[in-house]
Scaffold this active site. Structure first.
Site, PDB file in Angstrom:
ATOM      1  CB  CYS A 198      -0.954  -0.034   1.173  1.00 44.41           C
ATOM      2  SG  CYS A 198      -2.166  -1.311   0.874  1.00 44.41           S
ATOM      3  CD  GLU A 199       5.662   2.741   0.585  1.00 42.79           C
ATOM      4  OE1 GLU A 199       5.445   2.667   1.807  1.00 42.79           O
ATOM      5  OE2 GLU A 199       6.691   3.237   0.114  1.00 42.79           O
ATOM      6  CE1 TYR A 247      24.760  -5.340  -2.392  1.00 41.52           C
ATOM      7  CE2 TYR A 247      25.047  -5.351  -4.762  1.00 41.52           C
ATOM      8  CZ  TYR A 247      25.579  -5.282  -3.501  1.00 41.52           C
ATOM      9  OH  TYR A 247      26.941  -5.162  -3.345  1.00 41.52           O
TER      10      TYR A 247
HETATM   11  N1  LLP Z   1      33.153  -3.864  -0.880  1.00 42.59           N
HETATM   12  C1  LLP Z   1      32.583  -2.888  -0.145  1.00 42.59           C
HETATM   13  C2  LLP Z   1      33.356  -2.272   0.927  1.00 42.59           C
HETATM   14  C3  LLP Z   1      31.275  -2.472  -0.441  1.00 42.59           C
HETATM   15  O1  LLP Z   1      30.731  -1.483   0.273  1.00 42.59           O
HETATM   16  C4  LLP Z   1      30.550  -3.091  -1.490  1.00 42.59           C
HETATM   17  C5  LLP Z   1      29.180  -2.690  -1.795  1.00 42.59           C
HETATM   18  C6  LLP Z   1      31.179  -4.127  -2.208  1.00 42.59           C
HETATM   19  C7  LLP Z   1      32.481  -4.484  -1.886  1.00 42.59           C
HETATM   20  C8  LLP Z   1      30.497  -4.872  -3.319  1.00 42.59           C
HETATM   21  O2  LLP Z   1      30.201  -4.042  -4.388  1.00 42.59           O
HETATM   22  P1  LLP Z   1      29.652  -4.659  -5.755  1.00 42.59           P
HETATM   23  O3  LLP Z   1      30.779  -5.454  -6.358  1.00 42.59           O
HETATM   24  O4  LLP Z   1      28.487  -5.525  -5.439  1.00 42.59           O
HETATM   25  O5  LLP Z   1      29.274  -3.481  -6.550  1.00 42.59           O
HETATM   26  N2  LLP Z   1      22.108  -2.171  -2.355  1.00 42.59           N
HETATM   27  C9  LLP Z   1      22.739  -1.526  -3.491  1.00 42.59           C
HETATM   28  C10 LLP Z   1      24.209  -1.819  -3.585  1.00 42.59           C
HETATM   29  C11 LLP Z   1      25.010  -1.405  -2.359  1.00 42.59           C
HETATM   30  C12 LLP Z   1      26.476  -1.723  -2.466  1.00 42.59           C
HETATM   31  C13 LLP Z   1      27.189  -1.377  -1.214  1.00 42.59           C
HETATM   32  N3  LLP Z   1      28.571  -1.749  -1.172  1.00 42.59           N
HETATM   33  C14 LLP Z   1      22.005  -1.925  -4.765  1.00 42.59           C
HETATM   34  O6  LLP Z   1      21.045  -2.692  -4.694  1.00 42.59           O
HETATM   35  O7  LLP Z   1      22.360  -1.461  -5.847  1.00 42.59           O
END
Ligand code: LLP
Length: 420
Positions: free
Chosen positions: A344-345, A373
């Site tokens: 409901c949003e 994610y």
């Molecule tokens: N290492 C560190 C210190 C991080 O903060 C992150 C992600 C990664 C590695 C991994 O990054 P990747 O390879 O997955 O880009 N919830 C958000 C993404 C947040 C990412 C935070 N840090 C989304 O759904 O897009």
């Protein structure tokens, strides 16, 4: 490349028709492909073949902390990048060796530092002088030496969504890179910690290698300076961040292109490089399978109301993120619709004005690129349960996370005596 494809008119995960999973497990449900995870893990590693020394690969657990996923990656020789005591416990439970675990995060509590020391993890990425001093004191009081890297903030704009950008001076992460010499001098003199390198991570879903190259270049300059000041630098952690294509035709750097850039920029560093990939391993290895509750007529577009919602897949509501949406049994007919969940949003909208497969009530569909994610960011908003997860292996599959029903969540709550 992934293993979600149409066969005999129906979308399959590897050799399993998605309708079979929907019937057995119900919807919504995340479906992971073992073969896709393994392929991505190997392609990422192969991209780094040209480095001076074998790298240390630590999967960013936050992208997908499911125990089955972590075990699969441990079997592929990956360690873990964790950012909480909960993630650390999961990595250990999944069988990742403690020495392959890196503990990142800007707000590790004293209890979490102790948990890391108890486990004997490979490296703490400390994000401030304050944290370094606290860790040194705790470790020294226990007669331990914690291996550490200092996470620096290089003040580089990653050119990604503001909420997932981490390397600009105003972001909370790391210490300003200019403070590194002073902090290295202070912290490396403390008993209790061995400061052996620098760490950096400037953001996630990067579609261009240039900001990474700029950040790594700054790291390289700092490496030379620190060595000239007498510090021994043996490890450099280059973080994660490579983007994946969400939209048809979207171009993101391949692991090979990334690896070639890293090899060029880090030539002569003479260190073990560490990496923390999340999305590039997990993103396209999972889909969110959902069933259409009904298609509602609107003033303009029809609303396709699916049984998945923003509590199951938060990315569109949080970041305006695009996820591919296709029917499990496409008929060839198309429609333009707004794809929404039941919450409901209005934020519970997956797509507006989306040209998509024609769907009617009861049809199955998937949101693509939901392996990273996705389930990990689920909540129980609107008193919906926590979504189930399945992993497919060829023509077989297993439920790797049970659906947590709203009733069990309410079981953890109490009405206090003073209200009875
Ligand atoms: N290492 C560190 C210190 C991080 O903060 C992150 C992600 C990664 C590695 C991994 O990054 P990747 O390879 O997955 O880009 N919830 C958000 C993404 C947040 C990412 C935070 N840090 C989304 O759904 O897009």
């Amino acid at each position: 490349m992934d293993h979600f494809a149409i066969r005999d008119g129906e979308l399959h995960a590897e050799d399993v028709p998605l309708s079979r999973i929907a019937e057995d497990v119900g919807t919504p449900v995340y479906v992971y492909s073992r073969a896709t995870f393994e392929r991505h893990a190997r392609v990422f590693r192969a991209g780094l073949d040209g480095l001076e020394k074998p790298p240390h690969l630590a999967f960013a657990v936050k992208a997908n902390p499911n125990l089955a996923v972590l075990r699969l990656l441990a079997n592929e020789g990956y360690g873990a990048d964790v950012v909480s005591g909960g993630e650390l416990a999961r990595a250990l439970l999944a069988g990742m060796p403690a020495e392959d675990i890196v503990f990142s995060g800007v707000g590790k509590t004293g209890a979490e530092l102790v948990q890391g020391l108890d486990a004997g993890i490979g490296q703490f990425n400390i994000e401030s002088g304050e944290e370094g001093r606290e860790l040194a004191a705790i470790a020294a009081s226990r007669g331990q030496v914690a291996r550490c890297a200092l996470r620096v903030n290089p003040d580089v704009d990653a050119g990604t969504h503001d909420k997932i950008s981490t390397g600009k001076a105003d972001n909370k992460f790391g210490v300003p890179i200019g403070h590194a010499p002073e902090l290295f001098a202070e912290l490396s003199a403390l008993p209790g910690i061995e400061l052996r390198g620098l760490a950096v991570h400037i953001g996630s879903q990067l579609s261009d290698l240039t900001p990474l190259e700029t950040a790594f270049g700054k790291l390289g300059e700092m490496l030379v300076r620190l060595r000239s000041e007498g510090h021994s630098i043996t490890h450099m952690d280059l973080g994660g961040g490579i983007g994946v294509p969400y939209r048809p035709g979207e171009r993101t750097p391949s692991p090979a292109e990334y690896g070639a850039m890293v090899a060029r920029v880090t030539k002569g560093w003479g260190v073990t490089l560490m990496f923390e990939p999340g999305r590039v391993i997990a993103g396209n290895a999972g889909v969110l399978l959902t069933r259409v509750i009904r298609v509602k007529r609107g003033l303009n577009n029809p609303f396709v109301i699916v049984d998945a919602a923003m509590n199951d897949l938060a990315r569109p509501a949080l970041y305006g993120a695009y996820h591919g949406f296709t029917a499990v049994r496409p008929t060839g007919e198309r429609m333009t619709a707004n794809i929404v969940g039941p919450i409901c949003e209005t934020g519970d909208t997956f797509a507006t004005d989306r040209e998509t497969d024609a769907l009617v009530s009861g049809d199955l569909a998937i949101f693509r690129t939901a392996g990273a994610y996705g389930a990990t960011m689920a909540s129980s908003y609107n008193s919906r349960g926590f979504v189930a997860e399945v992993m497919v292996d060829g023509s077989d599959y297993a439920v790797v996370a049970d659906r947590i029903l709203p009733g069990s969540i309410a079981d953890a709550e109490r009405v206090p005596d003073f209200l009875t």
